[in-house]
Enzyme design. Structure first.
Site, PDB file in Angstrom:
ATOM      1  N   ASP A 149      89.092-124.458  -9.516  1.00 27.30           N
ATOM      2  CA  ASP A 149      87.762-124.266 -10.103  1.00 27.30           C
ATOM      3  C   ASP A 149      87.779-122.941 -10.852  1.00 27.30           C
ATOM      4  OD1 ASP A 149      84.891-123.679 -10.421  1.00 27.30           O
ATOM      5  OD2 ASP A 149      84.588-125.339  -9.022  1.00 27.30           O
TER       6      ASP A 149
ATOM      7  N   LYS B  94      68.565-128.034 -11.234  1.00 30.71           N
ATOM      8  CA  LYS B  94      68.367-129.481 -11.189  1.00 30.71           C
ATOM      9  C   LYS B  94      67.046-129.788 -10.501  1.00 30.71           C
ATOM     10  CE  LYS B  94      72.454-130.049 -13.016  1.00 30.71           C
ATOM     11  NZ  LYS B  94      73.705-130.006 -12.317  1.00 30.71           N
TER      12      LYS B  94
ATOM     13  N   LYS C 153      80.884-137.145 -21.013  1.00 33.59           N
ATOM     14  CA  LYS C 153      81.379-137.867 -19.829  1.00 33.59           C
ATOM     15  C   LYS C 153      81.910-139.248 -20.237  1.00 33.59           C
ATOM     16  CE  LYS C 153      81.314-136.833 -16.024  1.00 33.59           C
ATOM     17  NZ  LYS C 153      82.240-136.059 -15.152  1.00 33.59           N
TER      18      LYS C 153
ATOM     19  N   TYR D 191      75.812-134.221 -22.994  1.00 32.05           N
ATOM     20  CA  TYR D 191      76.471-134.289 -21.670  1.00 32.05           C
ATOM     21  C   TYR D 191      77.017-135.687 -21.412  1.00 32.05           C
ATOM     22  CZ  TYR D 191      76.778-135.282 -16.672  1.00 32.05           C
ATOM     23  OH  TYR D 191      77.216-135.729 -15.451  1.00 32.05           O
TER      24      TYR D 191
ATOM     25  N   THR E 206      85.378-128.667 -21.473  1.00 30.84           N
ATOM     26  CA  THR E 206      85.709-128.991 -20.082  1.00 30.84           C
ATOM     27  C   THR E 206      85.752-130.503 -19.834  1.00 30.84           C
ATOM     28  OG1 THR E 206      84.845-126.934 -19.204  1.00 30.84           O
ATOM     29  CG2 THR E 206      84.872-128.800 -17.703  1.00 30.84           C
TER      30      THR E 206
ATOM     31  N   HIS F 157      65.094-137.935 -23.821  1.00 32.39           N
ATOM     32  CA  HIS F 157      64.983-138.112 -22.367  1.00 32.39           C
ATOM     33  C   HIS F 157      65.158-139.575 -21.950  1.00 32.39           C
ATOM     34  CE1 HIS F 157      62.477-136.610 -18.659  1.00 32.39           C
ATOM     35  NE2 HIS F 157      63.637-137.136 -18.322  1.00 32.39           N
TER      36      HIS F 157
ATOM     37  N   THR G 142      79.443-140.710 -14.175  1.00 32.48           N
ATOM     38  CA  THR G 142      77.997-140.764 -13.974  1.00 32.48           C
ATOM     39  C   THR G 142      77.387-142.037 -14.564  1.00 32.48           C
ATOM     40  OG1 THR G 142      75.942-139.703 -14.699  1.00 32.48           O
ATOM     41  CG2 THR G 142      77.854-139.324 -16.075  1.00 32.48           C
ATOM     42  N   ASP G 143      76.261-142.451 -13.985  1.00 36.54           N
ATOM     43  CA  ASP G 143      75.544-143.611 -14.545  1.00 36.54           C
ATOM     44  C   ASP G 143      74.972-143.294 -15.924  1.00 36.54           C
ATOM     45  OD1 ASP G 143      73.454-141.904 -13.781  1.00 36.54           O
ATOM     46  OD2 ASP G 143      72.402-143.400 -12.579  1.00 36.54           O
ATOM     47  N   GLU G 144      74.892-141.984 -16.275  1.00 42.81           N
ATOM     48  CA  GLU G 144      74.291-141.617 -17.563  1.00 42.81           C
ATOM     49  C   GLU G 144      75.106-142.128 -18.741  1.00 42.81           C
ATOM     50  OE1 GLU G 144      72.693-137.744 -18.200  1.00 42.81           O
ATOM     51  OE2 GLU G 144      71.932-137.586 -16.165  1.00 42.81           O
TER      52      GLU G 144
ATOM     53  N   PHE H  86      78.414-128.297  -6.694  1.00 42.14           N
ATOM     54  CA  PHE H  86      77.540-128.988  -5.745  1.00 42.14           C
ATOM     55  C   PHE H  86      78.261-130.151  -5.029  1.00 42.14           C
ATOM     56  CE2 PHE H  86      74.255-132.617  -5.976  1.00 42.14           C
ATOM     57  CZ  PHE H  86      73.894-132.496  -4.639  1.00 42.14           C
TER      58      PHE H  86
HETATM   59  P1  NAD Z   1      78.263-128.709 -10.782  1.00 40.80           P
HETATM   60  O1  NAD Z   1      77.820-128.241 -12.128  1.00 40.80           O
HETATM   61  O2  NAD Z   1      77.462-128.338  -9.594  1.00 40.80           O
HETATM   62  O3  NAD Z   1      79.753-128.218 -10.502  1.00 40.80           O
HETATM   63  C1  NAD Z   1      80.747-128.251 -11.484  1.00 40.80           C
HETATM   64  C2  NAD Z   1      81.932-127.423 -10.990  1.00 40.80           C
HETATM   65  O4  NAD Z   1      82.983-127.523 -11.969  1.00 40.80           O
HETATM   66  C3  NAD Z   1      81.613-125.934 -10.812  1.00 40.80           C
HETATM   67  O5  NAD Z   1      82.145-125.464  -9.601  1.00 40.80           O
HETATM   68  C4  NAD Z   1      82.293-125.288 -12.010  1.00 40.80           C
HETATM   69  O6  NAD Z   1      82.702-123.949 -11.759  1.00 40.80           O
HETATM   70  C5  NAD Z   1      83.482-126.213 -12.214  1.00 40.80           C
HETATM   71  N1  NAD Z   1      83.992-126.156 -13.586  1.00 40.80           N
HETATM   72  C6  NAD Z   1      83.259-126.256 -14.731  1.00 40.80           C
HETATM   73  N2  NAD Z   1      84.063-126.097 -15.803  1.00 40.80           N
HETATM   74  C7  NAD Z   1      85.330-125.920 -15.321  1.00 40.80           C
HETATM   75  C8  NAD Z   1      86.590-125.717 -15.950  1.00 40.80           C
HETATM   76  N3  NAD Z   1      86.736-125.658 -17.284  1.00 40.80           N
HETATM   77  N4  NAD Z   1      87.679-125.581 -15.146  1.00 40.80           N
HETATM   78  C9  NAD Z   1      87.556-125.616 -13.800  1.00 40.80           C
HETATM   79  N5  NAD Z   1      86.382-125.792 -13.148  1.00 40.80           N
HETATM   80  C10 NAD Z   1      85.281-125.954 -13.923  1.00 40.80           C
HETATM   81  O7  NAD Z   1      78.400-130.290 -10.921  1.00 40.80           O
HETATM   82  P2  NAD Z   1      78.082-131.434  -9.836  1.00 40.80           P
HETATM   83  O8  NAD Z   1      76.651-131.788  -9.910  1.00 40.80           O
HETATM   84  O9  NAD Z   1      78.725-131.068  -8.556  1.00 40.80           O
HETATM   85  O10 NAD Z   1      78.895-132.647 -10.507  1.00 40.80           O
HETATM   86  C11 NAD Z   1      80.278-132.829 -10.215  1.00 40.80           C
HETATM   87  C12 NAD Z   1      80.773-134.041 -10.998  1.00 40.80           C
HETATM   88  O11 NAD Z   1      80.014-135.193 -10.630  1.00 40.80           O
HETATM   89  C13 NAD Z   1      80.614-133.906 -12.502  1.00 40.80           C
HETATM   90  O12 NAD Z   1      81.757-134.469 -13.116  1.00 40.80           O
HETATM   91  C14 NAD Z   1      79.377-134.727 -12.838  1.00 40.80           C
HETATM   92  O13 NAD Z   1      79.444-135.257 -14.128  1.00 40.80           O
HETATM   93  C15 NAD Z   1      79.460-135.815 -11.781  1.00 40.80           C
HETATM   94  N6  NAD Z   1      78.175-136.405 -11.351  1.00 40.80           N
HETATM   95  C16 NAD Z   1      77.145-135.613 -10.953  1.00 40.80           C
HETATM   96  C17 NAD Z   1      75.975-136.200 -10.483  1.00 40.80           C
HETATM   97  C18 NAD Z   1      74.816-135.365 -10.006  1.00 40.80           C
HETATM   98  O14 NAD Z   1      73.752-135.910  -9.697  1.00 40.80           O
HETATM   99  N7  NAD Z   1      74.938-134.053  -9.872  1.00 40.80           N
HETATM  100  C19 NAD Z   1      75.855-137.591 -10.458  1.00 40.80           C
HETATM  101  C20 NAD Z   1      76.937-138.372 -10.901  1.00 40.80           C
HETATM  102  C21 NAD Z   1      78.103-137.770 -11.324  1.00 40.80           C
HETATM  103  O1  DAU Z   2      72.372-139.700 -13.144  1.00 39.46           O
HETATM  104  C1  DAU Z   2      73.372-138.797 -12.798  1.00 39.46           C
HETATM  105  C2  DAU Z   2      73.123-137.451 -13.440  1.00 39.46           C
HETATM  106  O2  DAU Z   2      72.041-136.857 -12.728  1.00 39.46           O
HETATM  107  C3  DAU Z   2      74.332-136.537 -13.430  1.00 39.46           C
HETATM  108  O3  DAU Z   2      75.343-137.104 -14.215  1.00 39.46           O
HETATM  109  C4  DAU Z   2      73.975-135.142 -13.958  1.00 39.46           C
HETATM  110  O4  DAU Z   2      75.089-134.277 -13.829  1.00 39.46           O
HETATM  111  C5  DAU Z   2      72.822-134.594 -13.141  1.00 39.46           C
HETATM  112  O5  DAU Z   2      72.422-133.343 -13.653  1.00 39.46           O
HETATM  113  C6  DAU Z   2      71.653-135.574 -13.170  1.00 39.46           C
HETATM  114  O6  DAU Z   2      71.076-135.654 -14.506  1.00 39.46           O
HETATM  115  P1  DAU Z   2      69.494-135.694 -14.745  1.00 39.46           P
HETATM  116  O7  DAU Z   2      69.232-135.213 -16.107  1.00 39.46           O
HETATM  117  O8  DAU Z   2      68.931-137.007 -14.332  1.00 39.46           O
HETATM  118  O9  DAU Z   2      69.043-134.596 -13.608  1.00 39.46           O
HETATM  119  P2  DAU Z   2      68.004-133.394 -13.660  1.00 39.46           P
HETATM  120  O10 DAU Z   2      67.887-132.894 -12.255  1.00 39.46           O
HETATM  121  O11 DAU Z   2      68.280-132.427 -14.737  1.00 39.46           O
HETATM  122  O12 DAU Z   2      66.633-134.143 -14.016  1.00 39.46           O
HETATM  123  C7  DAU Z   2      66.145-135.229 -13.230  1.00 39.46           C
HETATM  124  C8  DAU Z   2      64.875-135.739 -13.889  1.00 39.46           C
HETATM  125  O13 DAU Z   2      63.857-134.737 -13.758  1.00 39.46           O
HETATM  126  C9  DAU Z   2      64.997-136.001 -15.369  1.00 39.46           C
HETATM  127  O14 DAU Z   2      64.199-137.128 -15.717  1.00 39.46           O
HETATM  128  C10 DAU Z   2      64.439-134.741 -16.028  1.00 39.46           C
HETATM  129  C11 DAU Z   2      63.384-134.305 -15.033  1.00 39.46           C
HETATM  130  N1  DAU Z   2      63.148-132.856 -14.940  1.00 39.46           N
HETATM  131  C12 DAU Z   2      64.210-132.035 -14.723  1.00 39.46           C
HETATM  132  C13 DAU Z   2      64.044-130.676 -14.610  1.00 39.46           C
HETATM  133  C14 DAU Z   2      65.239-129.763 -14.394  1.00 39.46           C
HETATM  134  C15 DAU Z   2      61.855-132.352 -15.015  1.00 39.46           C
HETATM  135  O15 DAU Z   2      60.881-133.097 -15.191  1.00 39.46           O
HETATM  136  N2  DAU Z   2      61.684-130.991 -14.895  1.00 39.46           N
HETATM  137  C16 DAU Z   2      62.721-130.128 -14.715  1.00 39.46           C
HETATM  138  O16 DAU Z   2      62.503-128.893 -14.650  1.00 39.46           O
END
Ligand code: NAD
Ligand code: DAU
Length: 339
Positions: free
Chosen positions: A34, A189, A154, A150, A100, A276, A125-127, A12
């Site tokens: 990737d 998500k 991280k 997770y 990973t 949670h 991540t802020d998590e 993403f």
């Molecule tokens: P995503 O799950 O959409 O994408 C992860 C990508 O990494 C995929 O393309 C997957 O194929 C690749 N990947 C996984 N394992 C691998 C491996 N062993 N070798 C090579 N490639 C591999 O994740 P995202 O939401 O795009 O998040 C990207 C980064 O940003 C992550 O490090 C995540 O922790 C961080 N992040 C995400 C969010 C969020 O809201 N989504 C917020 C803050 C930080």
């Molecule tokens: O804060 C950054 C993080 O945000 C990233 O590091 C993670 O990679 C990313 O997945 C995201 O984590 P969250 O757990 O916050 O995101 P998620 O979309 O899974 O859930 C957002 C909120 O919604 C959380 O409080 C759980 C809730 N939720 C989620 C799903 C999938 C629901 O209530 N119902 C659902 O079906």
């Protein structure tokens, strides 16, 4: 020409980052590594031609030897996105997260040291900070206190980057961002799941009471923050990035239902996520001051663009739901792109 290696570029945020680089820094050569897990989707990059400025390598970042052999060129900098990213999956089984996120990050550090890179941006991540009560914000000084497998994986990866900085004067920079939303987000998500379910008149599962709070950022704004960290960030520093847009899950889901003109009766309360986190909120004043980080749009505008994108690109998420997207690599790229 500067060559930037991006890990996880088919996911993403990584794919949005590659699109942003093509627009903002077309002179940079990108090597996208990737392995294409379920979350990696090359359809996200179908408009990016394989040419002098873009190369794709399918490889596991936890496999040091394979990656060393596949990347047979000078790398100037790394932006490390690749990770297992979904909290619910980590609660079911943490093993891929450890491989990973932890081992993969150490492999990337080791290879980046061998390549003698100028910068290594670790996308975190802020998590890692854990959960907040009703008051307060995460700053870069907030102690790390992860609550899910997770976020623990991280946090471990952040500490490995920190250790490399201290031990080897490694040019590692860490960004910690809040919840992203926008095009190409996998429909497991919250936001894309709710948009796609609402479109199909399926129930919208809200965990617990729906009062958990997240700080939402438009994915391009996060990507711009990462680019700023790459260009202006100081090795050894952590930069918090956020959207300054705190909302309860219930508020987000109701806004989605309104924008797709579907009834609130689709909302279904389900069993809460284990452990949670109640609330995330980020103080990003350090990144604003040091990097010039800012947000380009507010949540209302970002959600409108996101909903429009998912409605206009229904075939993209339908192909994920049917599994058809998994065939894209073999059909369009052949078996081995490292040739
Ligand atoms: P995503 O799950 O959409 O994408 C992860 C990508 O990494 C995929 O393309 C997957 O194929 C690749 N990947 C996984 N394992 C691998 C491996 N062993 N070798 C090579 N490639 C591999 O994740 P995202 O939401 O795009 O998040 C990207 C980064 O940003 C992550 O490090 C995540 O922790 C961080 N992040 C995400 C969010 C969020 O809201 N989504 C917020 C803050 C930080
Ligand atoms: O804060 C950054 C993080 O945000 C990233 O590091 C993670 O990679 C990313 O997945 C995201 O984590 P969250 O757990 O916050 O995101 P998620 O979309 O899974 O859930 C957002 C909120 O919604 C959380 O409080 C759980 C809730 N939720 C989620 C799903 C999938 C629901 O209530 N119902 C659902 O079906």
């Amino acid at each position: 020409m500067t060559t930037l290696l991006v890990t996880g570029g088919a996911g993403f945020i990584g794919s949005n980052f590659i699109h942003l680089l093509r627009r903002e820094r077309p002179e940079i050569r990108i090597v996208n590594v990737d392995v294409l897990t379920y979350a990696g989707n090359l359809e996200n990059l179908k408009d990016v031609p394989l040419d002098d400025h873009y190369r794709f390598i399918r490889c596991d970042i936890a496999d040091n030897q394979a990656l060393k052999e596949a990347v047979d060129e000078k790398i100037d900098a790394v932006v490390h996105f690749a990770a297992e990213s979904h909290v619910d999956r980590s609660i079911e089984d943490a093993s891929a997260f450890l491989r990973t996120n932890v081992i993969g990050t150490q492999v990337m550090i080791d290879l980046a040291r061998a390549w003698d890179v100028e910068k290594f941006v670790h996308v975190s991540t802020d998590e890692v900070y854990g959960s907040l009560g009703d008051e307060g914000l995460f700053t870069e000084e907030t102690p790390i206190s992860p609550n899910s497998p997770y976020s623990a994986s991280k946090a471990a990866s952040d500490l490995l980057v920190r250790a490399a900085v201290e031990t080897h004067q490694f040019p590692g920079i860490i960004t910690r961002c809040s919840n992203n939303y926008g095009p190409y987000q996998f429909p497991e998500k919250l936001i894309p799941l709710m948009i796609s379910n609402a479109t199909e008149d399926k129930p919208l599962p809200i965990y617990g009471d729906g009062m958990n709070v997240r700080d939402w950022i438009w994915v391009d704004d996060h990507c711009m923050g990462i680019l700023l960290a790459l260009e202006k960030g100081k090795p050894g520093h952590v930069y918090n990035l956020g959207g300054k847009s705190e909302l309860t899950n219930m508020a987000v889901v109701k806004a989605i239902l309104k924008s797709v003109d579907k009834p609130e009766s689709l909302i279904t309360f389900v069993t809460d996520r284990k452990g949670h986190d109640q609330r995330y909120a980020i103080d990003c004043s350090y990144a604003e001051k040091e990097l010039g980080f800012d947000r380009s749009i507010d949540f209302e505008e970002g959600l409108k663009r996101t909903v429009d994108w998912y409605l206009e690109n229904e075939s993209w998420w339908q192909r994920i739901k049917t599994g058809a997207y998994l065939e894209y690599y073999d059909r369009h790229y052949g078996k081995d792109l490292s040739e």
